[in-house]
Design an enzyme around this catalytic site. Sequence first.
Site: not given
Ligand code: OSB
Ligand code: MG
Length: 373
Positions: A161, A163, A188, A213, A262, A290
């Site tokens: 994934k 960003k 995402d 996402e 989450k 996460g």
């Molecule tokens: O949007 O999933 C998210 C981390 C911090 C805040 C939001 C997000 C994230 C991640 C990291 O995408 C996921 C991880 O590796 O813990």
């Molecule tokens: Mg997310």
Amino acid sequence: MKIEAITIREIHMPLVHFFETSFGRAYSRRILLLTAHCEGIDGWAECVASDAPFYSSEWAETAWPTIQQYLAPAVLGRTLTTARDSAALMSKIRGHRMAKAAVENALWDAEAQAKQQPLWKLLGGTRREIPCGVSIGIQDSIEQLLDKIETELAAGYRRIKVKVKPGWDVKVLERIRAQWPEIVLSCDANSAYTLDEVEHLRKFDQFNLLMIEQPLWADDIYYHARLQNELQTPICLDESIRQARDAAFAVDVGACRIVNIKVGRVGGFTEAKKVHDVCQAGSIPVWCGGMLESGVGRAHNIALSTLENFRLPGDVSASKRYWHEDIIEPEVEVTPEGTIAIRDQPGTGYRLREDLVEKLTLRKETVRTGTAK
Ligand code: OSB
Ligand code: MG
């Protein structure tokens, strides 16, 4: 199980590599850990609130006083048969789900230990291994991102994934697909787009993504349904799903085809299980998100991911991707097949390195019955 005292502490841990999303870059994490002291048993949990109020309105500085002044006093001195019952005790406090989750999840850990059962079984899980994906932040260059993807694929991860945000999206996805036409890929946006950008978001359809996402506002469900009608790519909701009722709404109006759960965002394991069940009934697969957790939160994510409808690889990956030294033993490791093996010891199956936690602690406070308002 009598809840005699609750300790809140803040630890500080530098990240192995910075993590950048559409709302900014983080080099380290301030993490709140919570200990529920219950008749000789210590249950542990992590409050996943971030260092700043960007992902959600909650952050480390709101979670601390909320736990200390309201949530801990709501459960202290009570004798509970199950951790599940703690949610009702805290329900008159509005919002603050990540803070609530920390209290509730510490009690689930204590309950699992008291019953000498693995936490995953207590939660109703069935999986003996869970499939893992990685979330890779925005980098300084596309080349740096491609390098990172290569490393994670070589490590066996089953889903990549990335960003995205305006200016770091179509060009980036094009380069990834040029190099790896077949990998399971998703993106995402952390709410970086608006409905005016439908034409732009339609370009994402050419990349055969597993999902996009949270493209739109963090508090929106309805406009995601409008957008999903215009896109082939499945939408996955993260920020918008704060409780099972939101998931039911999203399923009803067709706002997404996948949900990211989450446990902190929805307020604890009890609500996370409800979100899971609502999605399962609506034939919507879920996966575990996460929040750059330390080993404590990571172990909880692993336990949750054993539930049946966690059908897609989660953002649950190896400790060493985040930390030089994690606070649990053994550290979380991922097999060459891209899975985490589920441990059978009572509780999370991971031992807390209390000496290391003490060393990393910047402040701590124990709340006992009668010591707070
Ligand atoms: O949007 O999933 C998210 C981390 C911090 C805040 C939001 C997000 C994230 C991640 C990291 O995408 C996921 C991880 O590796 O813990
Ligand atoms: Mg997310």
